[in-house]
Design an enzyme around this catalytic site. Structure first.
Site, short mmCIF file in Angstrom:
data_model
loop_
_atom_site.label_atom_id
_atom_site.label_comp_id
_atom_site.label_asym_id
_atom_site.label_seq_id
_atom_site.Cartn_x
_atom_site.Cartn_y
_atom_site.Cartn_z
N LYS A 236 9.80 -6.76 -4.67
CA LYS A 236 10.25 -5.40 -4.35
C LYS A 236 11.47 -5.49 -3.44
O LYS A 236 11.43 -6.15 -2.40
CB LYS A 236 9.10 -4.69 -3.64
CG LYS A 236 9.07 -3.21 -3.79
CD LYS A 236 7.72 -2.72 -3.26
CE LYS A 236 7.65 -1.25 -3.10
NZ LYS A 236 6.50 -0.88 -2.28
C1 E4P Z 1 4.99 2.08 -2.71
O1 E4P Z 1 5.58 1.36 -3.46
C2 E4P Z 1 5.64 2.81 -1.60
O2 E4P Z 1 6.09 1.91 -0.64
C3 E4P Z 1 4.66 3.80 -1.03
O3 E4P Z 1 4.14 4.58 -2.11
C4 E4P Z 1 5.22 4.70 0.05
O4 E4P Z 1 4.25 5.65 0.37
P1 E4P Z 1 4.33 6.54 1.70
O5 E4P Z 1 5.51 7.43 1.60
O6 E4P Z 1 3.04 7.32 1.71
O7 E4P Z 1 4.44 5.58 2.85
#
Ligand code: E4P
Length: 217
Positions: free
Chosen positions: A83
Site C-alpha cells: 500500500k
Molecule cells: C484502509 O485501507 C484505510 O486505511 C481505512 O479504511 C481508513 O479508515 P478510517 O478513515 O476509518 O481510518
C-alpha cells in the site's frame, strides 16, 4: 463485491473468515498502532489465515525508500499487497512495484483525478476514503460513482476499493454504485446481519413455537 476487513485484529479476522466473509484484509499505520503488534509479525499471521490480498502500508515518503519497504513487506507472503500513498512518490513506487508483478493498493484517494493517475501508474486497487470525505461534508459515495464511470469509460482494470467505510449504509451504497471491494471494520461487517424486523419476527416465532409444545429434536 469483495469484502476486505479493515483491521489487524487476528481473532476478529479468523472469526469472519470462518463465516466466508473475508476476501482480503487492509491495514495502515494507525491500525498497526492499535493492534500493539509488530507489523511484520502480525501481517505474517494474517497472511496465514487469509488467502486473498492483505494490504501492508509503506511509511517512507520518498519513492526509492517506498520501493525498498514494499519489497520487504512483499517478502512476508505471496498475497501481500503493497500500500502506497497517493503522492507522486507513491505513484512512482506503484509503477515500479506493479511492474515487478506485485499487487499495489494506492491509498488516501480523495478525488477522481487522483484515481485516474493511480490507474495509469498500474495500481491493482485504488482506495477512496468514503468516511473521511463524509466527515468534512463531501460526498464520498459520489466519488466512488465518478471513479466507476471513469474506469469503465476507458477500460481500466484497477479495482475500486471503497475504504474508510463507517456504516452499513456505506456498504449498500458502495454495492449499488459498483465498487469492486469494500474494506470495513469487523463491527460494520457484523452489523450487516442486523434488522429490527428480523429480531421481532424471531421473538414471535419463539413464543408461538413454545405454545405448540412440539420439539424437532
Ligand atoms: C484502509 O485501507 C484505510 O486505511 C481505512 O479504511 C481508513 O479508515 P478510517 O478513515 O476509518 O481510518
Amino acid at each position: 463485491m469483495k469484502f476486505f476487513i479493515d483491521t489487524a485484529d487476528v481473532a476478529a479476522i479468523a472469526e469472519l473468515n470462518d463465516l466466508g466473509m473475508v476476501d482480503g484484509v487492509t491495514t495502515n499505520p494507525s491500525i498497526i498502532l492499535k493492534s500493539g503488534r509488530d507489523i511484520l509479525e502480525v501481517t505474517k499471521e494474517i497472511c496465514g489465515i487469509v488467502s486473498g490480498p492483505v494490504s501492508a502500508e509503506v511509511v517512507a515518503m520518498k519513492a526509492d525508500d517506498m520501493i525498498k519497504e514494499g519489497r520487504k513487506l512483499a517478502e512476508i507472503a505471496p498475497n501481500i499487497t503493497v500500500k502506497v500513498p497517493l503522492t507522486w512518490d507513491g505513484l512512482r513506487a506503484c509503477k515500479v512495484l506493479s511492474g515487478e508483478g506485485r499487487m499495489v493498493n494506492v491509498t488516501l484517494c480523495f478525488s477522481a483525478n487522483q484515481a485516474l493517475i493511480a490507474a495509469k501508474a498500474g495500481a491493482t486497487f485504488i482506495s477512496p476514503f468514503v468516511g473521511r470525505m463524509d466527515d468534512i461534508n463531501l460526498d464520498g459515495m459520489e466519488l466512488i460513482a465518478d471513479i466507476r464511470q471513469i474506469y469503465d469509460n476507458y477500460g481500466f482494470d484497477t479495482q475500486i476499493l471503497a475504504a474508510s467505510i463507517r456504516t452499513v449504509n456505506h456498504v449498500t451504497q458502495s454495492a449499488l454504485v459498483g465498487a469492486d471491494v469494500i474494506t470495513a471494520p469487523p463491527a460494520v461487517i457484523k452489523a450487516l446481519a442486523n434488522h429490527p424486523l428480523t429480531d421481532a419476527g424471531l421473538a414471535q416465532f419463539e413464543k408461538d413455537w413454545a405454545k405448540t409444545g412440539q420439539k424437532i429434536l
